[in-house]
Design an enzyme around this catalytic site. Structure first.
Site, PDB file in Angstrom:
ATOM      1  N   ASP A 183      50.367  42.219  40.151  1.00 46.63           N
ATOM      2  CA  ASP A 183      49.565  41.315  40.989  1.00 46.63           C
ATOM      3  C   ASP A 183      49.482  39.944  40.323  1.00 46.63           C
ATOM      4  OD1 ASP A 183      48.056  40.294  43.048  1.00 46.63           O
ATOM      5  OD2 ASP A 183      46.248  41.452  42.593  1.00 46.63           O
ATOM      6  N   GLY A 220      42.067  36.145  40.436  1.00 45.19           N
ATOM      7  CA  GLY A 220      43.441  36.395  40.029  1.00 45.19           C
ATOM      8  C   GLY A 220      43.752  36.069  38.588  1.00 45.19           C
TER       9      GLY A 220
END
Length: 427
Positions: free
Chosen positions: A306, A325
């Site tokens: 990811d 993130g």
């Protein structure tokens, strides 16, 4: 051109290391020679010096940010970062600007990857136009353009009817639906997991149910439609349990997990540093253990990073305002090798399989194995080299990682794609 990689340590079918010489010709593995045998002539001979040689790592969940967010990452910088991390095939998410919801944007990403000439980049296309959840994209045209699956990653598809319609069309095209599982009604204004850290800092928390509700809903829809349903970045015990039960009764569901959800829990967050902010968030130690167990027993099929780069300015806004993130390409293998293989908790072969053969199997790729005739996508890893994670040295534009300063072993030192060296460590 013939390349021979000699004196490499290679995993055999029993998971044991053997010394081999690997011959590469015209982009494929042309011979695997016993380490005690002589090698023939070659255009180039590379001495692996006993280092580990494995199929190139495969990452089926990454963010390359282009088009639209080139200040965070580009296809080229992301590909270079992937190659440095030992990855040879990566699949990029469509939450760009414009969203990858048309054949033209799919082609744009493919063209950028070809221009970079580094790793293999497989684009996903959005399920709904602009990822707004209101209107389905043209699935057939997107498949024709080269999309490998459909996802609104970054947001969950909130309408069950919309998701069911998407699954029916995808199933008719023999294509997978890849789901970011998140119920928006449970996460508005949240930035970390619901738990002790959130309480301590007066933050609104993301509950486990926000993920698991969509997982359960979508499993039922996948059963009804027969689609290949793939769950993104699993992070909760409830999700693991639901996926395990679905597999046991034969529903076509697969799933992935990220290194950070195997290594970190909310208790590890040192403070309000947004480099520890990701979505799904770091959850409880019980959730971490469930994810590890799920990966070991095959409930969770693969490891993905990811990889989600952001600028330093964006991450400096703090835990509540910064984007979710962290980056992952350049630390994934060393992190997992050091934490699980070096400590004797996992076999090396399991880690390699979950990062190569298993994602290739799930997404029907022609790579991920080291055998004669397979693409010469390979990664050479120095299992003995130990060094600290230094974000300033990343090939990625992103520096946003919670792992800065960690001492790790198992660093990739050379990466080949179709027999071409695309990254080599500079000594």
């Amino acid at each position: 051109m013939t390349v021979i990689i000699r004196n490499a340590s290679v995993l055999n079918k029993e998971g044991l290391l053997e010394r081999k010489h690997i011959e590469l010709q015209e982009g494929v593995i042309s011979a695997i020679i016993d380490g005690n045998e002589a090698i023939g002539e070659a255009t180039e001979i590379i001495d692996a010096e006993g280092k580990l040689l494995i199929p190139g790592l495969i990452d089926m969940h990454v963010h390359l940010r282009e088009p639209g967010f080139e200040h965070k990452e580009t296809v080229e910088t992301g590909s270079r970062s992937a190659a440095k991390g030992g990855f040879t095939t990566i699949a990029c998410m469509p939450n760009t600007r414009p969203v990858t919801d048309s054949p033209e944007i799919v082609q744009f990403v493919k063209d950028k990857a070809r221009e970079a000439g580094l790793v293999k980049v497989l684009p996903y296309a959005a399920i709904t136009k602009n990822e707004l959840g209101r209107e389905l994209t043209d699935f057939a045209a997107l498949k024709e353009a080269g999309a490998i699956g459909y996802t609104d990653d970054g947001v969950g598809v909130q309408s069950a009817q919309m998701m069911k319609d998407a699954m029916n069309i995808a199933a008719s095209l023999d294509m997978p639906v890849i789901a970011h599982c998140e119920d928006n009604s449970l996460v508005e204004g949240c930035c970390v997991a619901e738990g002790e850290f959130a309480k301590k800092h007066g933050l609104k928390g993301i509950p486990n149910e926000s993920e698991a509700i969509h997982v359960g809903r979508d499993i039922l829809l996948a059963e009804a439609t027969g689609v290949h349903y793939h769950v993104c970045h699993v992070s909760t015990e409830q999700s693991v349990r639901l996926i395990r039960q679905a597999k046991e009764i034969g529903i076509k569901v697969t799933a992935e997990v990220c290194p950070h959800h195997l290594l970190l829990a909310e208790d590890d967050i040192p403070g309000l540093d947004a480099n520890w902010k990701m979505n799904p968030p770091l959850r409880s130690s019980r959730d971490v253990e469930a994810c590890i167990e799920g990966l070991l027993d095959g409930t969770l099929d693969m490891i993905v990073t990811d990889h989600a780069p952001h600028s330093e300015e964006e991450k400096a806004k703090g835990m509540q305002l910064a984007p979710f993130g962290i980056v992952g390409f350049e630390t994934a293998f060393p992190l997992l090798y050091t934490a699980f293989v070096e400590t004797g908790k996992w076999d090396l072969s399991l880690l390699v399989q979950r990062m190569t053969a298993d994602p290739a199997r799930v997404f029907r790729l022609n790579t991920g194995v080291m055998e004669i005739g397979a693409p010469a996508d390979l990664t050479l890893i120095d299992l003995e080299q130990e060094k600290e994670v230094d974000p300033s040295s990343f090939a990625s534009k992103g520096r946003n990682t919670p792992f800065g300063g960690w001492k790790l072993k198992g660093w990739p030192v050379k990466t080949w794609v179709d027999g071409k060296a695309v990254w080599t460590e500079k000594n």
